[in-house]
Design an enzyme around this catalytic site. Sequence first.
Site, PDB file in Angstrom:
ATOM      1  N   HIS A 271       0.860  -1.193   0.000  1.00 18.08           N
ATOM      2  CA  HIS A 271       0.000   0.000   0.000  1.00 18.08           C
ATOM      3  C   HIS A 271       0.890   1.235   0.000  1.00 18.08           C
ATOM      4  O   HIS A 271       1.951   1.249   0.623  1.00 18.08           O
ATOM      5  CB  HIS A 271      -0.897   0.017   1.243  1.00 18.08           C
ATOM      6  CG  HIS A 271      -2.066   0.923   1.103  1.00 18.08           C
ATOM      7  ND1 HIS A 271      -1.973   2.277   1.323  1.00 18.08           N
ATOM      8  CD2 HIS A 271      -3.341   0.693   0.705  1.00 18.08           C
ATOM      9  CE1 HIS A 271      -3.157   2.830   1.097  1.00 18.08           C
ATOM     10  NE2 HIS A 271      -4.000   1.892   0.724  1.00 18.08           N
ATOM     11  N   ASP A 328      -7.850  -5.294  -0.063  1.00 15.65           N
ATOM     12  CA  ASP A 328      -8.312  -6.191  -1.137  1.00 15.65           C
ATOM     13  C   ASP A 328      -7.920  -7.645  -0.911  1.00 15.65           C
ATOM     14  O   ASP A 328      -8.295  -8.512  -1.702  1.00 15.65           O
ATOM     15  CB  ASP A 328      -7.733  -5.708  -2.476  1.00 15.65           C
ATOM     16  CG  ASP A 328      -8.297  -4.353  -2.843  1.00 15.65           C
ATOM     17  OD1 ASP A 328      -7.519  -3.432  -3.129  1.00 15.65           O
ATOM     18  OD2 ASP A 328      -9.536  -4.213  -2.796  1.00 15.65           O
TER      19      ASP A 328
HETATM   20  C1  SDX Z   1      -6.239  -0.044  -2.993  1.00 16.04           C
HETATM   21  O1  SDX Z   1      -4.384   4.474  -2.243  1.00 16.04           O
HETATM   22  C2  SDX Z   1      -5.333   3.856  -1.626  1.00 16.04           C
HETATM   23  O2  SDX Z   1      -5.713   4.217  -0.513  1.00 16.04           O
HETATM   24  C3  SDX Z   1      -5.935   2.660  -2.345  1.00 16.04           C
HETATM   25  C4  SDX Z   1      -6.947   1.866  -1.536  1.00 16.04           C
HETATM   26  C5  SDX Z   1      -8.200   2.648  -1.288  1.00 16.04           C
HETATM   27  O3  SDX Z   1      -8.880   2.343  -0.300  1.00 16.04           O
HETATM   28  O4  SDX Z   1      -8.546   3.520  -2.131  1.00 16.04           O
HETATM   29  O5  SDX Z   1      -6.389   1.486  -0.311  1.00 16.04           O
HETATM   30  C6  SDX Z   1      -7.369   0.605  -2.290  1.00 16.04           C
HETATM   31  O6  SDX Z   1      -6.020   0.233  -4.141  1.00 16.04           O
HETATM   32  C7  SDX Z   1      -5.342  -0.995  -2.234  1.00 16.04           C
HETATM   33  C8  SDX Z   1      -4.114  -1.466  -3.083  1.00 16.04           C
HETATM   34  C9  SDX Z   1      -4.586  -2.562  -4.023  1.00 16.04           C
HETATM   35  N1  SDX Z   1      -3.528  -2.921  -4.997  1.00 16.04           N
HETATM   36  C10 SDX Z   1      -2.884  -4.089  -4.913  1.00 16.04           C
HETATM   37  O7  SDX Z   1      -3.036  -4.915  -4.023  1.00 16.04           O
HETATM   38  C11 SDX Z   1      -1.943  -4.371  -6.087  1.00 16.04           C
HETATM   39  C12 SDX Z   1      -0.605  -4.872  -5.557  1.00 16.04           C
HETATM   40  N2  SDX Z   1       0.023  -3.813  -4.823  1.00 16.04           N
HETATM   41  C13 SDX Z   1       0.926  -2.952  -5.541  1.00 16.04           C
HETATM   42  O8  SDX Z   1       0.928  -2.904  -6.887  1.00 16.04           O
HETATM   43  C14 SDX Z   1       1.425  -1.750  -4.767  1.00 16.04           C
HETATM   44  O9  SDX Z   1       1.741  -2.164  -3.510  1.00 16.04           O
HETATM   45  C15 SDX Z   1       0.497  -0.547  -4.690  1.00 16.04           C
HETATM   46  C16 SDX Z   1      -0.012  -0.163  -6.038  1.00 16.04           C
HETATM   47  C17 SDX Z   1      -0.649  -0.815  -3.787  1.00 16.04           C
HETATM   48  C18 SDX Z   1       1.327   0.603  -4.123  1.00 16.04           C
HETATM   49  O10 SDX Z   1       2.231   0.975  -5.075  1.00 16.04           O
HETATM   50  P1  SDX Z   1       3.442   1.994  -4.715  1.00 16.04           P
HETATM   51  O11 SDX Z   1       3.203   2.710  -3.432  1.00 16.04           O
HETATM   52  O12 SDX Z   1       3.710   2.801  -5.942  1.00 16.04           O
HETATM   53  O13 SDX Z   1       4.617   1.006  -4.398  1.00 16.04           O
HETATM   54  P2  SDX Z   1       5.654   0.493  -5.479  1.00 16.04           P
HETATM   55  O14 SDX Z   1       4.938  -0.086  -6.665  1.00 16.04           O
HETATM   56  O15 SDX Z   1       6.645   1.580  -5.698  1.00 16.04           O
HETATM   57  O16 SDX Z   1       6.352  -0.729  -4.695  1.00 16.04           O
HETATM   58  C19 SDX Z   1       7.367  -0.475  -3.739  1.00 16.04           C
HETATM   59  C20 SDX Z   1       8.240  -1.723  -3.764  1.00 16.04           C
HETATM   60  C21 SDX Z   1       8.667  -2.120  -5.178  1.00 16.04           C
HETATM   61  O17 SDX Z   1       9.876  -2.855  -5.050  1.00 16.04           O
HETATM   62  P3  SDX Z   1      11.298  -2.051  -5.275  1.00 16.04           P
HETATM   63  O18 SDX Z   1      11.196  -1.362  -6.610  1.00 16.04           O
HETATM   64  O19 SDX Z   1      11.373  -1.075  -4.092  1.00 16.04           O
HETATM   65  O20 SDX Z   1      12.351  -3.125  -5.226  1.00 16.04           O
HETATM   66  O21 SDX Z   1       7.470  -2.846  -3.286  1.00 16.04           O
HETATM   67  C22 SDX Z   1       7.295  -3.789  -4.312  1.00 16.04           C
HETATM   68  C23 SDX Z   1       7.602  -3.081  -5.620  1.00 16.04           C
HETATM   69  O22 SDX Z   1       8.093  -4.008  -6.586  1.00 16.04           O
HETATM   70  N3  SDX Z   1       5.912  -4.208  -4.254  1.00 16.04           N
HETATM   71  C24 SDX Z   1       5.472  -5.457  -4.395  1.00 16.04           C
HETATM   72  C25 SDX Z   1       4.079  -5.393  -4.186  1.00 16.04           C
HETATM   73  N4  SDX Z   1       3.710  -4.136  -3.957  1.00 16.04           N
HETATM   74  C26 SDX Z   1       4.827  -3.397  -4.007  1.00 16.04           C
HETATM   75  N5  SDX Z   1       6.127  -6.613  -4.665  1.00 16.04           N
HETATM   76  C27 SDX Z   1       5.373  -7.730  -4.710  1.00 16.04           C
HETATM   77  N6  SDX Z   1       4.025  -7.753  -4.520  1.00 16.04           N
HETATM   78  C28 SDX Z   1       3.363  -6.613  -4.260  1.00 16.04           C
HETATM   79  N7  SDX Z   1       2.033  -6.622  -4.085  1.00 16.04           N
END
Ligand code: SDX
Length: 393
Positions: A271, A328
Site C-alpha cells: 500500500h 483487497d
Molecule cells: C487499494 O491508495 C489507496 O488508498 C488505495 C486503496 C483505497 O482504499 O482507495 O487502499 C485501495 O487500491 C489498495 C491497493 C490494491 N492494490 C494491490 O493490491 C496491487 C498490488 N500492490 C501494488 O501494486 C502496490 O503495492 C500498490 C499499487 C498498492 C502501491 O504501489 P506503490 O506505493 O507505488 O509502491 P511500489 O509499486 O513503488 O512498490 C514499492 C516496492 C517495489 O519494489 P522495489 O522497486 O522497491 O524493489 O514494493 C514492491 C515493488 O516491486 N511491491 C510489491 C508489491 N507491492 C509493491 N512486490 C510484490 N508484490 C506486491 N504486491
Amino acid sequence: ETGAITLDEGFVNTGSTQSAITFLDGEQGILRYRGYPIEALAENCDFVEVCYLLLHGELPNEEQITAFRNDLRQHTMLHEDMRKFYDGFQHDAHPMAILSSVIHALSTFYADSLDVRNPSDVHRCSMRLLAKAPTIAAYAYKKSIGQPYMHPDNTLNYCENFLQMMFSVPAEKYEIDEVAAAALNLLLIVHADHEQNCSTSTVRMVGSSDANLFASISAGVAALSGPLHGGANEACVSMLERIREDGGDVDKYVKMAKDKTAGFRLMGFGHRVYKSFDPRAKIIKKACHDLLNRGHIDDPIFDIALRLEEVALTDPYFVERKLYPNVDFYSGVIYRALGIPVEMFTVLFAIGRMPGWIAHWQEMRESPGKRIYRPRQVYTGPVERSFVPIEKR
Ligand code: SDX
C-alpha cells in the site's frame, strides 16, 4: 528540480488538498472517518449511517437518519429507458465498464438538475448516486447471466435490497440472509473512503473543471477499475485460485513476487500509505474467521490466503518493503461466500466508495481555494527544431 517545479512521480509526497473527511496514519495503521475510528463504525453502524457521516460530517440522530433513508428510497429505481443502455452491452461486458457508462449516462436523464453551484441539485444528484449504484450494479449482473432485472424493494435495508436485486428471480424471491447482509454492510463501510487515493483524486480532478457530479464519479469508477487499485480484489481472488489449482504452493508464488523479471505481484499486498497492517484488512480477516466459524465459509482459498500472508510477513523482501495485506486481500473471500461473482467484486468496492467520492467532490467544490487541478511537468522532449518539409524527411 527545474525552476519552481518539483517533480513527484505518482504524487508520493504531494499533498493535493486540505481535507476534513478521512484521516490515515500509515505507520500506525489508523483509519478514521470524520474522526471516528473505522473499527467503531464497522462495529456499530450500518452503511447508510456512514454515508450520512461522510457527507454531513456528523453521525446522524434518529430524525436525521430516518429522513436520509426516506430520501434515498425515493431514488432507488432506474428510469425505464435506462434499461436500453444494457441492451447495447455485450453479455460479457465487464460490470465496471457498465457502471462507469451508466453513471455518466445519468447526466443525460437529469440535465435539469446538474448545476454544480446549486446545493439542492447537488443534494439530489448525490442521493441518486447513493441510491441507484446498487440498482445499476445488480442490473449489470442480471444482464450478464440473462436474467430479468429485479426492481428495488424499499421495504428492505440497503444491503438486503442489493442482495435481492442480485439474487431474486421473478419465480423465486431471494430469502434474506441476515448474516450475508451484515457481512456486506461491513465491507461497504470499510470501503467508504480513503482520503486522496487514485480514484478519489480523479473525482476531485474532474470535478475541479466544474464537470457535473455524474461525470466526475464516472471517471472515479474508471480509475478504480485498474488492478493496482480497486481491481486488486478481483485480481487477488484470481491469484488465490491460481495458487490453489497449482497445488497450493504459496512459497512458489512468494518467490515469483520477489523476482522482478517475473512481472508478478501478490495482489492484495502492499500500500502507498499503510506501512503496517491495513486496519481494514484486519477487520475483514476477522469477519472471514467469524463467517468460517459460523459455517458460512468453506472456501479453500481462505486457507491459502492465510498461509500466503504467513509466509510473506516473515519474508525479508516483504518485511523490508513493509508490504502487508491491504483491504483487497481478504475481501474477495467474503464476496465469494455471499455468492457475488468475481467480476462484480470491484463494483462492490465502487458502491462502498460512493459516499467518499461524493463527500470529496462536495468538499472540493466548497473549498475557498477551489481552482481547476492543473499540475505542471518537467519537460524532457527535444529542444527547438526547424521544420522539415515532407519531401526532405
Ligand atoms: C487499494 O491508495 C489507496 O488508498 C488505495 C486503496 C483505497 O482504499 O482507495 O487502499 C485501495 O487500491 C489498495 C491497493 C490494491 N492494490 C494491490 O493490491 C496491487 C498490488 N500492490 C501494488 O501494486 C502496490 O503495492 C500498490 C499499487 C498498492 C502501491 O504501489 P506503490 O506505493 O507505488 O509502491 P511500489 O509499486 O513503488 O512498490 C514499492 C516496492 C517495489 O519494489 P522495489 O522497486 O522497491 O524493489 O514494493 C514492491 C515493488 O516491486 N511491491 C510489491 C508489491 N507491492 C509493491 N512486490 C510484490 N508484490 C506486491 N504486491
